[in-house]
Design an enzyme around this catalytic site. Structure first.
Site, PDB file in Angstrom:
ATOM      1  N   ASP A   1       2.493  14.467   1.728  1.00  0.00           N
ATOM      2  CA  ASP A   1       1.460  15.408   2.179  1.00  0.00           C
ATOM      3  C   ASP A   1       0.751  14.952   3.457  1.00  0.00           C
ATOM      4  OD1 ASP A   1       0.617  13.436   0.136  1.00  0.00           O
ATOM      5  OD2 ASP A   1      -1.400  14.116   0.664  1.00  0.00           O
TER       6      ASP A   1
ATOM      7  N   LYS B   1       1.900   1.998  -5.198  1.00  0.00           N
ATOM      8  CA  LYS B   1       2.453   1.399  -6.429  1.00  0.00           C
ATOM      9  C   LYS B   1       1.539   1.662  -7.622  1.00  0.00           C
ATOM     10  CE  LYS B   1       2.436  -2.557  -4.284  1.00  0.00           C
ATOM     11  NZ  LYS B   1       2.152  -2.134  -2.903  1.00  0.00           N
ATOM     12  N   GLY B   2       0.203   1.592  -7.371  1.00  0.00           N
ATOM     13  CA  GLY B   2      -0.758   1.801  -8.457  1.00  0.00           C
ATOM     14  C   GLY B   2      -0.610   3.175  -9.078  1.00  0.00           C
ATOM     15  N   LYS B   3      -0.530   4.204  -8.229  1.00  0.00           N
ATOM     16  CA  LYS B   3      -0.414   5.576  -8.740  1.00  0.00           C
ATOM     17  C   LYS B   3       0.855   5.728  -9.596  1.00  0.00           C
ATOM     18  CE  LYS B   3       0.860  10.212  -7.776  1.00  0.00           C
ATOM     19  NZ  LYS B   3       0.770  11.490  -7.118  1.00  0.00           N
TER      20      LYS B   3
ATOM     21  N   VAL C   1       2.833  14.007  -3.716  1.00  0.00           N
ATOM     22  CA  VAL C   1       2.274  14.891  -2.683  1.00  0.00           C
ATOM     23  C   VAL C   1       0.740  14.896  -2.683  1.00  0.00           C
ATOM     24  CG1 VAL C   1       4.292  16.388  -2.458  1.00  0.00           C
ATOM     25  CG2 VAL C   1       2.620  16.859  -4.258  1.00  0.00           C
TER      26      VAL C   1
ATOM     27  N   THR D   1      -9.806  -5.044   1.652  1.00  0.00           N
ATOM     28  CA  THR D   1     -10.640  -5.559   2.750  1.00  0.00           C
ATOM     29  C   THR D   1     -11.298  -4.449   3.560  1.00  0.00           C
ATOM     30  OG1 THR D   1      -8.711  -5.606   4.200  1.00  0.00           O
ATOM     31  CG2 THR D   1      -9.212  -7.645   3.014  1.00  0.00           C
TER      32      THR D   1
ATOM     33  N   ASP E   1       0.813  -1.220   0.000  1.00  0.00           N
ATOM     34  CA  ASP E   1       0.000   0.000   0.000  1.00  0.00           C
ATOM     35  C   ASP E   1       0.849   1.273   0.000  1.00  0.00           C
ATOM     36  OD1 ASP E   1      -2.270  -1.616   0.098  1.00  0.00           O
ATOM     37  OD2 ASP E   1      -2.225  -1.684   2.290  1.00  0.00           O
TER      38      ASP E   1
ATOM     39  N   GLN F   1       2.022  -5.994  -3.098  1.00  0.00           N
ATOM     40  CA  GLN F   1       2.549  -6.121  -1.728  1.00  0.00           C
ATOM     41  C   GLN F   1       3.875  -5.348  -1.568  1.00  0.00           C
ATOM     42  OE1 GLN F   1       1.463  -9.500  -3.218  1.00  0.00           O
ATOM     43  NE2 GLN F   1      -0.506  -8.666  -2.635  1.00  0.00           N
TER      44      GLN F   1
ATOM     45  N   GLY G   1      -4.558  -4.406  -3.717  1.00  0.00           N
ATOM     46  CA  GLY G   1      -5.541  -3.365  -4.016  1.00  0.00           C
ATOM     47  C   GLY G   1      -4.773  -2.118  -4.410  1.00  0.00           C
ATOM     48  N   HIS G   2      -4.824  -1.768  -5.684  1.00  0.00           N
ATOM     49  CA  HIS G   2      -4.065  -0.617  -6.186  1.00  0.00           C
ATOM     50  C   HIS G   2      -5.056   0.454  -6.635  1.00  0.00           C
ATOM     51  CE1 HIS G   2      -0.415  -3.414  -7.153  1.00  0.00           C
ATOM     52  NE2 HIS G   2      -0.806  -3.480  -5.902  1.00  0.00           N
TER      53      HIS G   2
ATOM     54  N   ALA H   1      -8.744  -1.094   8.747  1.00  0.00           N
ATOM     55  CA  ALA H   1      -7.917   0.058   9.115  1.00  0.00           C
ATOM     56  C   ALA H   1      -6.454  -0.390   9.068  1.00  0.00           C
ATOM     57  CB  ALA H   1      -8.274   0.527  10.516  1.00  0.00           C
ATOM     58  N   ARG H   2      -5.611   0.396   8.395  1.00  0.00           N
ATOM     59  CA  ARG H   2      -4.187   0.056   8.354  1.00  0.00           C
ATOM     60  C   ARG H   2      -3.515   0.531   9.630  1.00  0.00           C
ATOM     61  NH1 ARG H   2      -3.762   2.480   2.285  1.00  0.00           N
ATOM     62  NH2 ARG H   2      -4.633   0.708   1.170  1.00  0.00           N
TER      63      ARG H   2
ATOM     64  N   ASN I   1      -5.368 -10.298  -3.553  1.00  0.00           N
ATOM     65  CA  ASN I   1      -5.030  -9.745  -2.234  1.00  0.00           C
ATOM     66  C   ASN I   1      -4.576  -8.282  -2.400  1.00  0.00           C
ATOM     67  OD1 ASN I   1      -2.752 -10.654  -3.614  1.00  0.00           O
ATOM     68  ND2 ASN I   1      -1.708 -11.461  -1.812  1.00  0.00           N
TER      69      ASN I   1
HETATM   70  P1  GDP Z   1      -0.663   0.256  -3.598  1.00  0.00           P
HETATM   71  O1  GDP Z   1      -1.282  -1.003  -3.088  1.00  0.00           O
HETATM   72  O2  GDP Z   1       0.806   0.314  -3.340  1.00  0.00           O
HETATM   73  O3  GDP Z   1      -0.997   0.538  -5.035  1.00  0.00           O
HETATM   74  O4  GDP Z   1      -1.302   1.441  -2.736  1.00  0.00           O
HETATM   75  P2  GDP Z   1      -2.868   1.618  -2.410  1.00  0.00           P
HETATM   76  O5  GDP Z   1      -3.544   2.087  -3.640  1.00  0.00           O
HETATM   77  O6  GDP Z   1      -3.401   0.424  -1.712  1.00  0.00           O
HETATM   78  O7  GDP Z   1      -2.779   2.744  -1.294  1.00  0.00           O
HETATM   79  C1  GDP Z   1      -2.248   3.995  -1.551  1.00  0.00           C
HETATM   80  C2  GDP Z   1      -3.363   5.024  -1.361  1.00  0.00           C
HETATM   81  O8  GDP Z   1      -2.805   6.299  -1.247  1.00  0.00           O
HETATM   82  C3  GDP Z   1      -4.337   5.103  -2.524  1.00  0.00           C
HETATM   83  O9  GDP Z   1      -5.604   5.420  -2.029  1.00  0.00           O
HETATM   84  C4  GDP Z   1      -3.783   6.244  -3.376  1.00  0.00           C
HETATM   85  O10 GDP Z   1      -4.802   6.920  -4.107  1.00  0.00           O
HETATM   86  C5  GDP Z   1      -3.228   7.142  -2.321  1.00  0.00           C
HETATM   87  N1  GDP Z   1      -2.014   7.889  -2.689  1.00  0.00           N
HETATM   88  C6  GDP Z   1      -1.000   7.538  -3.528  1.00  0.00           C
HETATM   89  N2  GDP Z   1      -0.022   8.480  -3.503  1.00  0.00           N
HETATM   90  C7  GDP Z   1      -0.447   9.448  -2.649  1.00  0.00           C
HETATM   91  C8  GDP Z   1       0.131  10.656  -2.176  1.00  0.00           C
HETATM   92  O11 GDP Z   1       1.240  11.035  -2.524  1.00  0.00           O
HETATM   93  N3  GDP Z   1      -0.597  11.370  -1.262  1.00  0.00           N
HETATM   94  C9  GDP Z   1      -1.814  10.963  -0.828  1.00  0.00           C
HETATM   95  N4  GDP Z   1      -2.453  11.724   0.061  1.00  0.00           N
HETATM   96  N5  GDP Z   1      -2.382   9.819  -1.247  1.00  0.00           N
HETATM   97  C10 GDP Z   1      -1.705   9.069  -2.132  1.00  0.00           C
HETATM   98  P1  IMO Z   2      -0.926  -4.219  -2.200  1.00  0.00           P
HETATM   99  O1  IMO Z   2      -0.489  -4.750  -3.531  1.00  0.00           O
HETATM  100  C1  IMO Z   2      -1.008  -4.653   2.130  1.00  0.00           C
HETATM  101  C2  IMO Z   2      -1.109  -8.758   3.690  1.00  0.00           C
HETATM  102  C3  IMO Z   2      -2.367  -9.210   4.401  1.00  0.00           C
HETATM  103  C4  IMO Z   2      -1.771 -10.159   5.410  1.00  0.00           C
HETATM  104  C5  IMO Z   2      -0.644 -10.831   4.612  1.00  0.00           C
HETATM  105  C6  IMO Z   2      -1.026 -12.176   4.022  1.00  0.00           C
HETATM  106  O2  IMO Z   2      -2.209  -3.475  -2.233  1.00  0.00           O
HETATM  107  O3  IMO Z   2       0.188  -3.464  -1.556  1.00  0.00           O
HETATM  108  P2  IMO Z   2      -2.573 -12.874   1.979  1.00  0.00           P
HETATM  109  O4  IMO Z   2      -4.030 -12.634   1.714  1.00  0.00           O
HETATM  110  O5  IMO Z   2      -1.660 -12.322   0.942  1.00  0.00           O
HETATM  111  O6  IMO Z   2      -2.262 -14.309   2.270  1.00  0.00           O
HETATM  112  O7  IMO Z   2      -2.269 -12.073   3.356  1.00  0.00           O
HETATM  113  O8  IMO Z   2      -0.321  -9.933   3.579  1.00  0.00           O
HETATM  114  N1  IMO Z   2      -1.325  -8.228   2.325  1.00  0.00           N
HETATM  115  C7  IMO Z   2      -1.242  -6.937   2.000  1.00  0.00           C
HETATM  116  N2  IMO Z   2      -1.049  -5.843   2.772  1.00  0.00           N
HETATM  117  N3  IMO Z   2      -1.117  -4.521   0.792  1.00  0.00           N
HETATM  118  C8  IMO Z   2      -1.280  -5.601   0.005  1.00  0.00           C
HETATM  119  O9  IMO Z   2      -1.244  -5.531  -1.336  1.00  0.00           O
HETATM  120  C9  IMO Z   2      -1.402  -6.876   0.611  1.00  0.00           C
HETATM  121  N4  IMO Z   2      -1.596  -8.129   0.140  1.00  0.00           N
HETATM  122  C10 IMO Z   2      -1.529  -8.939   1.200  1.00  0.00           C
HETATM  123  O10 IMO Z   2      -3.032  -8.130   5.017  1.00  0.00           O
HETATM  124  O11 IMO Z   2      -1.166  -9.446   6.453  1.00  0.00           O
HETATM  125 MG    MG Z   3      -2.862  -1.595  -1.826  1.00  0.00          MG
END
Ligand code: GDP
Ligand code: IMO
Ligand code: MG
Length: 426
Positions: free
Chosen positions: A331, A16-18, A412, A299, A13, A222, A40-41, A302-303, A38
């Site tokens: 930010d 990576k998606g952005k 940011v 899911t 989290d 991940q 979520g981007h 709360a992180r 698993n």
């Molecule tokens: P990923 O799993 O690595 O792709 O990350 P996620 O998408 O799960 O979580 C990152 C969250 O932070 C998403 O809701 C993005 O829209 C948001 N995000 C990404 N870069 C930034 C940033 O620089 N600032 C803020 N405030 N949010 C960001």
């Molecule tokens: P992205 O790509 C954050 C965590 C789960 C759990 C552990 C094992 O969005 O960064 P699993 O279902 O993979 O067997 O769960 O890994 N986990 C993640 N945590 N971001 C993810 O993906 C995750 N994918 C799995 O919360 O602790």
């Molecule tokens: Mg994610």
């Protein structure tokens, strides 16, 4: 031709998606190489918010997007994701699925849930998407691959054999009703038909792109601390999110990789159970959660939030061979009077320069902190490094020095253009 591997350097989290979306417009292909739904981007473009689980984030730019052999695919969930893409106005004709990827079936999801219940207070906190059981079947050599979906007799035999074993576990150990192999088989056949147009030999397709001098971006899921070998085992996922995973998980040679970009959050978060040395369980942790909207994309959980941990990111930099870092969510820290940074761990009185394998040792590690001054100014519209408040500049420079890898992007805000580019790489 250039290739760029994008990986998470913490517990996932990181954004990576952005960043993948940012590079997708310069790429001829975007490839996911491990994990499954698993992940979520989230990618925000103007008014639209896209949430990807298995589909590479390149699809927003209509960049050909590949689901490679290292992934595990839930066919029903993938079809739902493809439908959501179409509804969101995205093109799906450039989506490709490896014939060597493994399939997540309903019994994998069921076993994931039951394992967690059985573990009780020692549970992993998985996403319950069936990821671990599907990878376990892969290494146990009884997994079902995408190519098997198109050989009905073989598929039936595999499903029946696997379900007969699962039913023994269900009825004899878990005191649960048996499940029906035929229902699962029929669903797989139906899903296979819908997915047929997307299936190909992804490794071969990527080889052709490489030979033609194209740019390829590999999108990790991940993060390094969730790697099955190098993460906080057993509180990890079941694949290799580190850069080495990209070559095996996509079927390309390690020689084909040019750049490795680590995505690093300006603080630390983790979802699920397991050690977290810089975790904040006080109001500062809550501040980060609210300000950073730190709730899981997959899911909704709360992180857990905490200070930046340089010991973690240095470890990730070494494992991945990072050439660059994109620092995200700077930010989120706006408004904190002071910000703490963990520079090192101390174990039994010594400052250590390795990341302990043993969780017992990790629990004994004391995080050593340095305190930096915060900033009050809104930085979400800032376009150059020099426009950032001096304290924010100092924070970024401090992290860069601690990690010893050049920071090429500072993000940011969640939107595409809330991005400061120091070195475009591609
Ligand atoms: P990923 O799993 O690595 O792709 O990350 P996620 O998408 O799960 O979580 C990152 C969250 O932070 C998403 O809701 C993005 O829209 C948001 N995000 C990404 N870069 C930034 C940033 O620089 N600032 C803020 N405030 N949010 C960001
Ligand atoms: P992205 O790509 C954050 C965590 C789960 C759990 C552990 C094992 O969005 O960064 P699993 O279902 O993979 O067997 O769960 O890994 N986990 C993640 N945590 N971001 C993810 O993906 C995750 N994918 C799995 O919360 O602790
Ligand atoms: Mg994610």
């Amino acid at each position: 031709m250039s290739t760029l591997v994008i990986v998470g350097t913490q517990w996932g989290d990181e954004g990576k998606g952005k960043i993948t979306d940012f590079y997708a417009k310069k790429a001829d292909a975007v490839v996911r190489f491990q994990g499954g739904n698993n992940a979520g981007h989230t990618v925000i473009v103007g008014e639209n918010t896209y949430k990807f689980h298995m589909i590479p984030s390149g699809v927003i730019c209509a960049t050909p997007s590949y689901i490679a052999n290292g992934m595990v695919i839930d066919p029903t969930a993938l079809i739902a994701e493809i439908d959501a893409m179409k509804k969101g106005g995205l093109h799906t004709e450039y989506l490709y699925i490896s014939n060597r990827a493994h399939i997540i079936t309903p019994y994998h999801k069921l076993m994931d849930e039951l394992n967690e219940v059985r573990l009780g207070k020692n549970k992993i906190g998985t996403t319950k998407k069936g990821i671990g059981p599907a990878y376990a079947d892969k290494t146990n050599r009884n997994g079902i691959r995408v190519c098997d979906l198109y050989e009905p007799a073989l598929l039936k035999e595999k499903v029946e054999s696997n379900v007969s074993y699962i039913n023994l576990l269900l009825t004899k150990i878990y005191d649960r009703p048996a499940i029906d192999a035929e229902t699962i088989y029929q669903q797989l056949l139906a899903d296979a038909k819908i997915l047929r147009p997307y299936v190909c030999d992804v490794s071969l397709a990527l080889d052709n792109l490489l030979k033609a001098g194209k740019n390829i971006v590999f999108e990790g899921a991940q993060g390094a601390m969730l790697d099955i070998d190098f993460g906080t085992y057993p509180y990890v996922t079941s694949s290799h999110p580190i850069s080495g995973g990209a070559t095996m998980g996509a079927g390309v040679s390690p020689k084909a990789i040019d750049y490795i970009l680590g995505i690093t959050k300006a603080y630390t978060t983790r979802v699920g159970e397991g050690p977290f040395p810089t975790e904040l369980t006080d109001e500062t942790g809550e501040f980060l959660r609210q300000q950073g909207h730190e709730f899981g994309t997959t899911t909704g959980r709360a992180r857990r939030c905490g200070w930046f941990d340089a010991a973690v990111v240095r470890y990730a930099a070494r494992l991945n061979g990072l050439t660059h870092i994109a620092l995200t969510k700077l930010d989120t820290l706006t408004g904190l009077r002071t910000i703490q940074v963990c520079t090192h761990y101390e174990l039994e009185g010594d400052v250590i320069d390795y990341f302990p394998a043993s969780l017992t040792q990790l629990a004994q590690c004391k995080a050593i902190y340095e305190t930096l001054e915060g900033w009050e100014e809104d930085i979400t519209q800032v376009k150059t490094f020099e426009e950032l408040p001096v304290n924010a500049q100092n924070y970024v420079k401090k992290l860069e020095a601690l990690i010893d890898v050049p920071i090429s992007i500072v993000s940011v805000g969640p939107e595409r253009d809330s991005t400061i580019i120091l070195d475009p790489i591609l």
